[in-house]
Design a protein around this motif. Structure first.
Motif, PDB file in Angstrom:
ATOM      1  N   ASN A   3      18.801   1.221  41.919  1.00 54.27           N
ATOM      2  CA  ASN A   3      19.236   1.855  40.669  1.00 54.27           C
ATOM      3  C   ASN A   3      18.573   3.200  40.434  1.00 54.27           C
ATOM      4  OD1 ASN A   3      21.121  -0.011  39.935  1.00 54.27           O
ATOM      5  ND2 ASN A   3      19.700  -1.237  38.705  1.00 54.27           N
ATOM      6  N   ASN A   4      17.276   3.315  40.726  1.00 51.93           N
ATOM      7  CA  ASN A   4      16.602   4.597  40.521  1.00 51.93           C
ATOM      8  C   ASN A   4      17.223   5.695  41.366  1.00 51.93           C
ATOM      9  OD1 ASN A   4      14.842   4.041  38.488  1.00 51.93           O
ATOM     10  ND2 ASN A   4      13.035   3.823  39.789  1.00 51.93           N
ATOM     11  N   ASN A   5      17.525   5.403  42.620  1.00 53.09           N
ATOM     12  CA  ASN A   5      18.142   6.419  43.480  1.00 53.09           C
ATOM     13  C   ASN A   5      19.536   6.782  42.984  1.00 53.09           C
ATOM     14  OD1 ASN A   5      15.962   6.739  45.147  1.00 53.09           O
ATOM     15  ND2 ASN A   5      16.676   5.277  46.672  1.00 53.09           N
ATOM     16  N   LYS A   6      20.306   5.781  42.554  1.00 52.21           N
ATOM     17  CA  LYS A   6      21.644   6.062  42.011  1.00 52.21           C
ATOM     18  C   LYS A   6      21.546   6.910  40.745  1.00 52.21           C
ATOM     19  CE  LYS A   6      24.007   1.946  43.740  1.00 52.21           C
ATOM     20  NZ  LYS A   6      24.634   0.674  43.353  1.00 52.21           N
ATOM     21  N   ASN A   7      20.617   6.537  39.868  1.00 54.85           N
ATOM     22  CA  ASN A   7      20.441   7.288  38.624  1.00 54.85           C
ATOM     23  C   ASN A   7      19.942   8.704  38.888  1.00 54.85           C
ATOM     24  OD1 ASN A   7      21.306   5.092  37.146  1.00 54.85           O
ATOM     25  ND2 ASN A   7      19.237   4.344  36.746  1.00 54.85           N
ATOM     26  N   ARG A   8      19.005   8.838  39.832  1.00 52.81           N
ATOM     27  CA  ARG A   8      18.489  10.169  40.185  1.00 52.81           C
ATOM     28  C   ARG A   8      19.634  11.034  40.727  1.00 52.81           C
ATOM     29  NH1 ARG A   8      16.834  13.440  44.081  1.00 52.81           N
ATOM     30  NH2 ARG A   8      14.990  14.700  43.768  1.00 52.81           N
ATOM     31  N   THR A   9      20.436  10.486  41.610  1.00 52.02           N
ATOM     32  CA  THR A   9      21.562  11.232  42.167  1.00 52.02           C
ATOM     33  C   THR A   9      22.523  11.655  41.068  1.00 52.02           C
ATOM     34  OG1 THR A   9      21.377  10.108  44.297  1.00 52.02           O
ATOM     35  CG2 THR A   9      23.513  11.074  43.777  1.00 52.02           C
ATOM     36  N   LYS A  10      22.796  10.745  40.155  1.00 52.81           N
ATOM     37  CA  LYS A  10      23.696  11.046  39.031  1.00 52.81           C
ATOM     38  C   LYS A  10      23.112  12.176  38.171  1.00 52.81           C
ATOM     39  CE  LYS A  10      25.667   8.887  34.920  1.00 52.81           C
ATOM     40  NZ  LYS A  10      25.792   7.657  34.143  1.00 52.81           N
ATOM     41  N   LEU A  11      21.830  12.105  37.875  1.00 56.34           N
ATOM     42  CA  LEU A  11      21.186  13.118  37.035  1.00 56.34           C
ATOM     43  C   LEU A  11      21.150  14.476  37.730  1.00 56.34           C
ATOM     44  CD1 LEU A  11      18.275  10.968  35.615  1.00 56.34           C
ATOM     45  CD2 LEU A  11      20.154  11.972  34.308  1.00 56.34           C
ATOM     46  N   ILE A  12      20.837  14.476  39.002  1.00 53.29           N
ATOM     47  CA  ILE A  12      20.785  15.735  39.741  1.00 53.29           C
ATOM     48  C   ILE A  12      22.175  16.374  39.781  1.00 53.29           C
ATOM     49  CG2 ILE A  12      20.350  16.777  42.013  1.00 53.29           C
ATOM     50  CD1 ILE A  12      17.799  16.069  40.442  1.00 53.29           C
ATOM     51  N   ARG A  13      23.201  15.571  40.008  1.00 58.20           N
ATOM     52  CA  ARG A  13      24.581  16.086  40.021  1.00 58.20           C
ATOM     53  C   ARG A  13      24.943  16.672  38.651  1.00 58.20           C
ATOM     54  NH1 ARG A  13      26.969  11.976  42.120  1.00 58.20           N
ATOM     55  NH2 ARG A  13      26.996  12.827  44.210  1.00 58.20           N
ATOM     56  N   GLN A  14      24.612  15.923  37.588  1.00 59.25           N
ATOM     57  CA  GLN A  14      24.915  16.404  36.238  1.00 59.25           C
ATOM     58  C   GLN A  14      24.152  17.693  35.928  1.00 59.25           C
ATOM     59  OE1 GLN A  14      24.025  13.041  33.717  1.00 59.25           O
ATOM     60  NE2 GLN A  14      26.021  12.103  34.069  1.00 59.25           N
ATOM     61  N   CYS A  15      22.902  17.753  36.349  1.00 62.03           N
ATOM     62  CA  CYS A  15      22.107  18.961  36.099  1.00 62.03           C
ATOM     63  C   CYS A  15      22.665  20.155  36.862  1.00 62.03           C
ATOM     64  CB  CYS A  15      20.644  18.721  36.462  1.00 62.03           C
ATOM     65  SG  CYS A  15      19.773  17.715  35.229  1.00 62.03           S
ATOM     66  N   SER A  16      23.097  19.923  38.080  1.00 63.86           N
ATOM     67  CA  SER A  16      23.706  20.999  38.857  1.00 63.86           C
ATOM     68  C   SER A  16      24.920  21.556  38.106  1.00 63.86           C
ATOM     69  CB  SER A  16      24.120  20.492  40.240  1.00 63.86           C
ATOM     70  OG  SER A  16      24.750  21.518  40.970  1.00 63.86           O
ATOM     71  N   GLU A  17      25.715  20.670  37.543  1.00 60.42           N
ATOM     72  CA  GLU A  17      26.878  21.099  36.757  1.00 60.42           C
ATOM     73  C   GLU A  17      26.455  21.859  35.504  1.00 60.42           C
ATOM     74  OE1 GLU A  17      29.005  17.468  35.967  1.00 60.42           O
ATOM     75  OE2 GLU A  17      29.740  17.321  38.032  1.00 60.42           O
ATOM     76  N   LYS A  18      25.410  21.383  34.831  1.00 56.75           N
ATOM     77  CA  LYS A  18      24.947  22.045  33.603  1.00 56.75           C
ATOM     78  C   LYS A  18      24.463  23.457  33.906  1.00 56.75           C
ATOM     79  CE  LYS A  18      25.801  18.407  31.209  1.00 56.75           C
ATOM     80  NZ  LYS A  18      27.224  18.179  31.096  1.00 56.75           N
ATOM     81  N   TYR A  19      23.740  23.632  35.002  1.00 56.12           N
ATOM     82  CA  TYR A  19      23.271  24.970  35.353  1.00 56.12           C
ATOM     83  C   TYR A  19      24.439  25.868  35.771  1.00 56.12           C
ATOM     84  CZ  TYR A  19      18.360  24.122  34.561  1.00 56.12           C
ATOM     85  OH  TYR A  19      17.160  23.882  33.949  1.00 56.12           O
ATOM     86  N   ALA A  20      25.458  25.298  36.386  1.00 56.28           N
ATOM     87  CA  ALA A  20      26.663  26.079  36.705  1.00 56.28           C
ATOM     88  C   ALA A  20      27.343  26.519  35.402  1.00 56.28           C
ATOM     89  CB  ALA A  20      27.617  25.264  37.573  1.00 56.28           C
TER      90      ALA A  20
END
Length: 183
Positions: free
Chosen positions: A92-109
C-alpha cells in the motif's frame, strides 16, 4: 579626429554605462519591494534582458523562471515514477507513494500552465488576473504537499519540500513585483 567625432565617441562610451547603472537601480528598487531580495536579484541578474526591462518586463522574467522551475519539478517527479515493469512489491505504501508522486507531477505541470497564463495577463496589462494565476501556481505546490497528509505513512520527500519552497518563493517575488504595477 574632429571635435564632433570625439563627442560622439564620448557619448557612445558613457551612455551604455549610465544606461546599465539606471537599469541596475530599477532592478534593485524592484527587488526591494519583494519578500526575497537576494532571490530576486540573483534571478534577474542571471537574465541579461533584465538590464533593458521595465518593471513589467522584470515580472515577466521572474514568471518565466517560475514556469521553468515548475516544469522541471513536474519532469523530475515523472522520472521518479516506477516503470511499468518495475517490481515495487505492490504494498500500500508504494501504491500510495506512486499515486502521490503522479498527482504532484500533475500539480506542478498545472503550476507551470498558470504561470504561462500570467505572462499573457502581463502582456495584456490585466495585472489582477496575473496575480491570480501566480497565486494559483504557488497553491498547486501546497496541494501537492497536502496530498501527503492524507497518507501519513508516506513521507513527504525532502527534495520535493525544497522544490516546493523554491517555487513558492519565486511566486512571492512575482507577487511583490505585481504590487508595484498596481494591479
Amino acid at each position: 579626429m574632429g571635435m564632433k567625432n570625439l563627442v560622439m565617441l564620448f557619448l557612445f562610451l558613457v551612455t551604455p554605462t549610465t544606461f546599465v547603472a539606471a537599469d541596475q537601480t530599477l532592478i534593485q528598487k524592484t527587488c526591494r519591494s519583494t519578500l526575497y531580495y537576494a532571490l530576486c536579484m540573483s534571478s534577474l541578474k542571471s537574465d541579461p534582458t533584465s538590464l533593458t526591462a521595465d518593471t513589467k518586463g522584470l515580472a515577466a522574467i521572474m514568471v518565466s523562471i517560475g514556469a521553468a522551475n515548475a516544469t522541471a519539478t513536474s519532469t523530475y517527479l515523472s522520472s521518479q515514477l516506477p516503470t511499468s515493469g518495475a517490481n515495487n512489491h505492490n504494498n500500500n505504501n508504494n501504491k500510495n507513494r506512486t499515486k502521490l508522486i503522479r498527482q504532484c507531477s500533475e500539480k506542478y505541470a498545472f503550476a507551470a500552465e498558470a504561470l504561462r497564463a500570467s505572462l499573457k495577463d502581463l502582456a495584456d496589462e490585466t495585472y489582477d488576473y496575473a496575480y491570480m494565476h501566480v497565486a494559483a501556481a504557488a497553491d498547486y505546490a501546497n496541494v501537492c504537499r497536502n496530498g501527503f497528509k492524507v497518507f501519513p505513512t508516506v513521507a513527504y520527500p525532502a527534495t520535493l519540500r525544497r522544490r516546493e519552497e523554491g517555487l513558492k518563493r519565486i511566486c512571492r517575488v512575482v507577487l511583490g513585483i505585481l504590487d508595484l504595477l498596481g494591479w
